[in-house]
Design a protein around this motif. Structure first.
Motif, PDB file in Angstrom:
ATOM      1  N   TYR A 114       0.968  -1.197  -0.112  1.00 59.53           N
ATOM      2  CA  TYR A 114      -0.151  -0.183   0.150  1.00 59.53           C
ATOM      3  C   TYR A 114       0.403   1.701  -0.147  1.00 59.53           C
ATOM      4  O   TYR A 114       0.405   1.604  -0.358  1.00 59.53           O
ATOM      5  CB  TYR A 114      -0.643  -0.118   0.845  1.00 59.53           C
ATOM      6  N   LYS A 115       1.768   1.460   0.860  1.00 65.72           N
ATOM      7  CA  LYS A 115       2.462   2.591   0.836  1.00 65.72           C
ATOM      8  C   LYS A 115       3.366   2.518  -0.581  1.00 65.72           C
ATOM      9  O   LYS A 115       3.106   3.871  -0.899  1.00 65.72           O
ATOM     10  CB  LYS A 115       3.800   2.339   1.306  1.00 65.72           C
ATOM     11  N   LYS A 116       3.131   1.651  -0.948  1.00 66.82           N
ATOM     12  CA  LYS A 116       4.551   2.063  -2.383  1.00 66.82           C
ATOM     13  C   LYS A 116       3.357   2.985  -3.722  1.00 66.82           C
ATOM     14  O   LYS A 116       3.730   3.447  -4.305  1.00 66.82           O
ATOM     15  CB  LYS A 116       4.604   0.934  -3.190  1.00 66.82           C
ATOM     16  N   VAL A 154      -0.351  -6.677   8.769  1.00 66.45           N
ATOM     17  CA  VAL A 154      -0.684  -6.247   9.417  1.00 66.45           C
ATOM     18  C   VAL A 154       0.371  -5.089  10.052  1.00 66.45           C
ATOM     19  O   VAL A 154      -0.221  -4.310  10.356  1.00 66.45           O
ATOM     20  CB  VAL A 154      -1.237  -6.752  10.809  1.00 66.45           C
ATOM     21  N   LYS A 155       1.574  -5.154  10.197  1.00 64.39           N
ATOM     22  CA  LYS A 155       2.455  -4.452  10.567  1.00 64.39           C
ATOM     23  C   LYS A 155       2.872  -3.403   9.669  1.00 64.39           C
ATOM     24  O   LYS A 155       2.712  -2.055   9.840  1.00 64.39           O
ATOM     25  CB  LYS A 155       4.275  -5.527  10.218  1.00 64.39           C
ATOM     26  N   ILE A 161      -0.661   3.328   7.624  1.00 62.33           N
ATOM     27  CA  ILE A 161      -1.131   4.104   8.670  1.00 62.33           C
ATOM     28  C   ILE A 161      -1.056   5.256   9.681  1.00 62.33           C
ATOM     29  O   ILE A 161      -1.273   6.650   9.169  1.00 62.33           O
ATOM     30  CB  ILE A 161      -2.567   3.842   9.520  1.00 62.33           C
ATOM     31  N   ASP A 162       0.223   5.028  10.158  1.00 63.50           N
ATOM     32  CA  ASP A 162       1.277   5.933  10.757  1.00 63.50           C
ATOM     33  C   ASP A 162       1.313   7.122  10.049  1.00 63.50           C
ATOM     34  O   ASP A 162       1.717   7.826  10.120  1.00 63.50           O
ATOM     35  CB  ASP A 162       2.158   6.033  11.715  1.00 63.50           C
ATOM     36  N   TYR A 163       2.297   6.902   8.468  1.00 62.69           N
ATOM     37  CA  TYR A 163       3.385   7.281   7.734  1.00 62.69           C
ATOM     38  C   TYR A 163       1.942   7.979   7.512  1.00 62.69           C
ATOM     39  O   TYR A 163       1.981   9.408   6.987  1.00 62.69           O
ATOM     40  CB  TYR A 163       3.219   6.431   6.631  1.00 62.69           C
ATOM     41  N   SER A 170      -4.669  16.169   5.940  1.00 64.54           N
ATOM     42  CA  SER A 170      -6.669  15.996   5.040  1.00 64.54           C
ATOM     43  C   SER A 170      -6.634  14.622   4.694  1.00 64.54           C
ATOM     44  O   SER A 170      -6.672  13.987   4.651  1.00 64.54           O
ATOM     45  CB  SER A 170      -7.452  16.528   3.831  1.00 64.54           C
ATOM     46  N   VAL A 171      -6.521  13.638   6.181  1.00 67.06           N
ATOM     47  CA  VAL A 171      -7.418  11.887   6.143  1.00 67.06           C
ATOM     48  C   VAL A 171      -8.633  11.609   6.904  1.00 67.06           C
ATOM     49  O   VAL A 171      -8.576  12.414   8.386  1.00 67.06           O
ATOM     50  CB  VAL A 171      -5.978  11.764   6.708  1.00 67.06           C
TER      51      VAL A 171
END
Ligand code: SAM
Length: 187
Positions: A114-116, A154-155, A161-163, A170-171
Motif C-alpha cells: 500500500y505504501k508504494k 498487519v505490521k 497508517i502511521d505514515y 487531510s485524512v
C-alpha cells in the motif's frame, strides 16, 4: 461479475464500498480521471466508470494477473463503457510509468504494498483530488491479535497508517466494510 466472483473466489468490493464509491464520485463533480490499482475482473472499474461517462472521464486500471486481466477486458467490452484503459502489470512498476494525472485514485490490491502504491500514485493526484484506500482495517486484525500468517501484512498496514497520519493533512479513516482511508490533496 458478482456471481462469477463468488464461484471463483475473486475478491471484489463489498456492497457498502460499492455504494460509497458511487456516492463520492457522484457528489464530487470534479472527478473525471480515475486510477484504479487492482482491476480483478472489472467490477469496481465498471461501477466507477459508469459514474464518469457523462463527464467524458477516463478510468486507468492496473492488474497483475493475466487471467483476471482478460476476464476484465471481456467485461469492459460487454459494458459498452467509454474511456477505460487497462494495464497488465505490477502496479509497483506501472504507476511510475504513467504520464497523466488523476482526480480520484482507488487502491485495492496487495495490502503489503500500500505504501508504494500510495507514494507513486499520490504524485499523480491533482489538487483537490482524493485517494481512496480499501481494506485498511484488514478484518479488524490491526486492533487485535492476528494469526501468525498475517503478522507481516498487519505490521505493514500499521506502519502505513502511521505514515499517512504523520505526513498528510487531510485524512479520514472510516469503519465502512473492511475499513476505508481517504486522503485528499489540499488546494
Ligand atoms: N477492485 C476489484 C473489484 O472490486 O472489482 C478487486 C481487486 S482485488 C481485491 C485485488 C486485485 O489486485 C487482484 O486481482 C490482484 O491480482 C491484484 N493485484 C495484487 N497485487 C497487484 C500489483 N502489485 N499490481 C497490480 N495488481 C495487483
Amino acid at each position: 461479475i458478482e456471481k462469477d466472483a463468488e464461484i471463483n473466489n475473486v475478491p471484489i468490493i463489498s456492497k457498502e464500498i460499492r455504494e460509497y464509491l458511487k456516492f463520492i464520485i457522484r457528489t464530487n463533480k470534479n472527478i473525471k480521471n480515475i486510477l484504479e490499482v487492482g482491476t480483478a475482473t472489472g467490477y469496481s472499474g465498471i461501477i466507477m466508470s459508469e459514474e464518469i461517462q457523462d463527464r467524458n472521464g477516463n478510468l486507468t486500471t492496473i492488474e497483475i494477473d493475466g487471467d483476471r486481466f482478460k476476464i476484465a477486458q471481456s467485461n469492459f467490452e460487454k459494458s459498452n463503457l467509454k474511456g477505460i484503459e487497462q494495464i497488465l502489470g505490477d502496479a509497483t512498476e506501472e504507476i511510475e510509468k504513467l504520464n497523466k494525472t488523476f482526480d480520484f485514485i482507488f487502491i485495492d490490491a496487495a495490502k503489503g504494498q500500500y505504501k508504494k502504491f500510495f507514494e507513486d500514485s499520490y504524485k499523480l493526484l491533482n489538487e483537490g483530488g482524493i485517494v481512496f484506500i480499501d481494506n485498511i482495517l484488514f478484518r479488524g486484525y490491526l486492533y487485535k491479535e492476528s494469526p501468525k500468517r498475517f503478522k507481516t501484512i498487519v505490521k505493514r498496514l500499521n506502519e502505513f497508517i502511521d505514515y499517512i497520519y504523520e505526513n498528510f493533512d487531510s485524512v479520514t479513516l472510516l469503519p465502512i466494510s473492511d475499513g476505508v482511508m481517504l486522503v485528499s490533496k489540499i488546494i
